[in-house]
Every structure is written in structure tokens, then in C-alpha cells.
Design a protein around this motif. Sequence first.
Motif, PDB file in Angstrom:
ATOM      1  N   LYS A  45       0.825  -1.214   0.000  1.00 17.78           N
ATOM      2  CA  LYS A  45       0.000   0.000   0.000  1.00 17.78           C
ATOM      3  C   LYS A  45       0.861   1.268   0.000  1.00 17.78           C
ATOM      4  CE  LYS A  45      -3.998  -2.043   2.349  1.00 17.78           C
ATOM      5  NZ  LYS A  45      -4.818  -2.035   3.595  1.00 17.78           N
ATOM      6  N   ILE A  46       2.060   1.167   0.583  1.00 21.96           N
ATOM      7  CA  ILE A  46       2.951   2.329   0.612  1.00 21.96           C
ATOM      8  C   ILE A  46       3.300   2.757  -0.802  1.00 21.96           C
ATOM      9  CG2 ILE A  46       5.237   3.162   1.322  1.00 21.96           C
ATOM     10  CD1 ILE A  46       5.049   1.278   3.711  1.00 21.96           C
ATOM     11  N   TRP A  47       3.628   1.778  -1.659  1.00 21.21           N
ATOM     12  CA  TRP A  47       3.957   2.075  -3.050  1.00 21.21           C
ATOM     13  C   TRP A  47       2.716   2.550  -3.805  1.00 21.21           C
ATOM     14  CZ3 TRP A  47       8.372   2.162  -6.039  1.00 21.21           C
ATOM     15  CH2 TRP A  47       8.180   2.246  -7.415  1.00 21.21           C
ATOM     16  N   VAL A  48       1.615   1.851  -3.630  1.00 26.68           N
ATOM     17  CA  VAL A  48       0.386   2.167  -4.363  1.00 26.68           C
ATOM     18  C   VAL A  48      -0.135   3.560  -4.016  1.00 26.68           C
ATOM     19  CG1 VAL A  48      -2.034   1.526  -4.692  1.00 26.68           C
ATOM     20  CG2 VAL A  48      -0.264  -0.246  -4.631  1.00 26.68           C
ATOM     21  N   ASN A  49      -0.140   3.894  -2.727  1.00 30.47           N
ATOM     22  CA  ASN A  49      -0.724   5.161  -2.281  1.00 30.47           C
ATOM     23  C   ASN A  49       0.193   6.366  -2.461  1.00 30.47           C
ATOM     24  OD1 ASN A  49      -3.005   3.753  -1.505  1.00 30.47           O
ATOM     25  ND2 ASN A  49      -2.351   3.532   0.620  1.00 30.47           N
ATOM     26  N   ASP A  50       1.501   6.154  -2.280  1.00 22.79           N
ATOM     27  CA  ASP A  50       2.412   7.296  -2.209  1.00 22.79           C
ATOM     28  C   ASP A  50       3.345   7.477  -3.412  1.00 22.79           C
ATOM     29  OD1 ASP A  50       1.335   7.766   0.284  1.00 22.79           O
ATOM     30  OD2 ASP A  50       2.924   6.708   1.348  1.00 22.79           O
ATOM     31  N   ILE A  51       3.644   6.404  -4.120  1.00 19.90           N
ATOM     32  CA  ILE A  51       4.689   6.468  -5.139  1.00 19.90           C
ATOM     33  C   ILE A  51       4.213   6.115  -6.544  1.00 19.90           C
ATOM     34  CG2 ILE A  51       6.906   5.472  -5.863  1.00 19.90           C
ATOM     35  CD1 ILE A  51       7.123   7.418  -3.578  1.00 19.90           C
ATOM     36  N   LYS A  52       3.272   5.204  -6.657  1.00 19.20           N
ATOM     37  CA  LYS A  52       2.920   4.667  -7.968  1.00 19.20           C
ATOM     38  C   LYS A  52       2.534   5.757  -8.963  1.00 19.20           C
ATOM     39  CE  LYS A  52       0.108   1.106 -10.223  1.00 19.20           C
ATOM     40  NZ  LYS A  52      -0.931   0.066 -10.018  1.00 19.20           N
ATOM     41  N   HIS A  53       1.748   6.755  -8.519  1.00 20.28           N
ATOM     42  CA  HIS A  53       1.311   7.804  -9.441  1.00 20.28           C
ATOM     43  C   HIS A  53       2.486   8.654  -9.917  1.00 20.28           C
ATOM     44  CE1 HIS A  53       1.499   9.904  -5.593  1.00 20.28           C
ATOM     45  NE2 HIS A  53       1.454  11.055  -6.240  1.00 20.28           N
ATOM     46  N   LEU A  54       3.478   8.877  -9.014  1.00 20.20           N
ATOM     47  CA  LEU A  54       4.660   9.640  -9.404  1.00 20.20           C
ATOM     48  C   LEU A  54       5.530   8.838 -10.371  1.00 20.20           C
ATOM     49  CD1 LEU A  54       5.650  11.176  -5.965  1.00 20.20           C
ATOM     50  CD2 LEU A  54       4.891  12.432  -7.991  1.00 20.20           C
ATOM     51  N   TYR A  55       5.660   7.533 -10.080  1.00 18.50           N
ATOM     52  CA  TYR A  55       6.443   6.678 -10.966  1.00 18.50           C
ATOM     53  C   TYR A  55       5.835   6.653 -12.378  1.00 18.50           C
ATOM     54  CZ  TYR A  55       8.510   2.560 -13.107  1.00 18.50           C
ATOM     55  OH  TYR A  55       9.142   1.717 -13.979  1.00 18.50           O
ATOM     56  N   LYS A  56       4.520   6.510 -12.444  1.00 15.48           N
ATOM     57  CA  LYS A  56       3.854   6.466 -13.747  1.00 15.48           C
ATOM     58  C   LYS A  56       4.003   7.802 -14.475  1.00 15.48           C
ATOM     59  CE  LYS A  56       0.079   4.233 -14.490  1.00 15.48           C
ATOM     60  NZ  LYS A  56      -1.328   3.759 -14.471  1.00 15.48           N
ATOM     61  N   ALA A  57       3.907   8.898 -13.716  1.00 12.52           N
ATOM     62  CA  ALA A  57       4.052  10.229 -14.322  1.00 12.52           C
ATOM     63  C   ALA A  57       5.440  10.403 -14.917  1.00 12.52           C
ATOM     64  CB  ALA A  57       3.779  11.311 -13.285  1.00 12.52           C
ATOM     65  N   TRP A  58       6.472   9.921 -14.182  1.00 18.04           N
ATOM     66  CA  TRP A  58       7.825  10.005 -14.729  1.00 18.04           C
ATOM     67  C   TRP A  58       8.002   9.027 -15.890  1.00 18.04           C
ATOM     68  CZ3 TRP A  58      11.423   5.879 -14.437  1.00 18.04           C
ATOM     69  CH2 TRP A  58      12.623   6.160 -15.086  1.00 18.04           C
ATOM     70  N   ASP A  59       7.526   7.800 -15.721  1.00 17.93           N
ATOM     71  CA  ASP A  59       7.693   6.772 -16.738  1.00 17.93           C
ATOM     72  C   ASP A  59       7.016   7.182 -18.050  1.00 17.93           C
ATOM     73  OD1 ASP A  59       8.756   4.213 -17.432  1.00 17.93           O
ATOM     74  OD2 ASP A  59       6.744   3.368 -17.331  1.00 17.93           O
TER      75      ASP A  59
END
Length: 242
Positions: free
Chosen positions: A36-50
Motif C-alpha cells: 500500500k505504501i507504493w500504491v498510495n504514495d509512489i505509484k502515481h509519481l512513478y507512472k508520471a515520470w515513466d
Amino acid sequence: MKKIAAFFDIDGTLFRDSLMTDHFKKLIKYEIVDEKIWVNDIKHLYKAWDNRFEIYDNYLFELSNCYMKAITGLDKNTLDFVANQVIKLKSDRVYKYTRNVIEEHKKNGHLVFFISGSPDFLVEKMGAKYGAFKSIGSTYEIKNNIFTGNVTPMWDSDSKNNMIDKLIKIFNIDLENSYAYGDTNGDFRMLSRVGRPVAINPSKELLTNIKSSKKLKEKISIIIERKDVIYKLKPDLDILNV
């Protein structure tokens, strides 16, 4: 007699991804860290960069903060076990140009330094694999075998610059004849200080700053590696705002 050094960033310069990101993902895969830490806090930023809607340095800063909180309280043995898995499974995923030039520096008797913003326990293992003379990462404080949550960063330009000052004094380094390799703006001062800087797949921010620095622009080489082709470009190429 002064020594010639070659300073290497790792993530994006040698390694074709981020050691910290891979370590984070493995901790989640082994259910050591809650997904949940990745899903809630990081995943959207990772996708935006990717998907190239976000600047890599912004994503990396947020990732570092989230990663630091996620592993606080974990024991060193667990962190090292997962780090060993990352090195075992992913450490060959590097740029051909950088891998080859590291070997050339070693053959020529140059001091190869890895200086990276990734955690020290990952950077040291990567350095051991590629035969670096010394490997320096962000220091993750361990007390009583537990990560405390305190980090001394090595991902910013000032920290890398200060570390180079120390290495110059300890190893009597000739900067004018030394080399540096980096890919983001965190490497800008490191590249500026040596006589033979090389930007590898540079970020737009780094490339913009190179173009605005007459001194660096005159001496730097720019390397782009895509698929199985390596390009050497001139630093005065136009940056397209797309």
C-alpha cells in the motif's frame, strides 16, 4: 605523484534503472514492506515520470522520502538479504558504454569511484561487482542492527562535491586529468570540476545547465546509448521543448 580518478554516478549512468527502486520493489515482493505504501504514495509519481509527464529528480526525491520511512525499523540483515537479491538478479542491467569504460579506467590504473545517491549498502555491493576502488552512497544509519530513519544524503550536487573534496585530499587526485560520469543535475558540480567530464543520457535539466556553462560546454562529452547503438553528441544541440 598525483593520481587520476574516474568518478561515476550509478543510477542512470551505469545501472539502467534505480538501485533504490529495485530494492523497494523487492521488499514489497517479499512482503517485508506493505504494498500500500507504493500504491498510495509512489505509484502515481512513478507512472508520471515513466510516461514523461514528471521530472526524474522530483520523482526520485519523493521516492527517497517514502523509501526511508518504509524501511525505518527494519534490521540490517533483512536489508542486506534483499540487497543481495537485487545485485544477483539486476546488476548486469547496465549501459554497455559505462561498463566498458570502467574496465578501461581500471586497466589504465585510474582510481574508480562510485558516488551515488542510492543507499550505501546497495552502492557498496555494486562497487564490489564492478571492481570500484571505493564506493560511496547515501549513509543509512544503523544502530543496534536497526535502521534508525536517519540518512546522510549523497544524491544532491553539494554532497557529491563535498565528498570529492575529501577524496582529493585523501588520495592526492589530479582533477584536471580526471574523469566524471553522470546523468542528472545532481552530477553537475562533479562534472564541472574535472578536466574530462562525460554526460551519459543526460536529463533535460542537466543538459540545459551544461549549455549555460561556457567552461563545461567546451570540455564535456555527451553519450547517448539506445538499444545497441552508442552516440557521441555535441553539447550545443538544440533542446526540444516537447
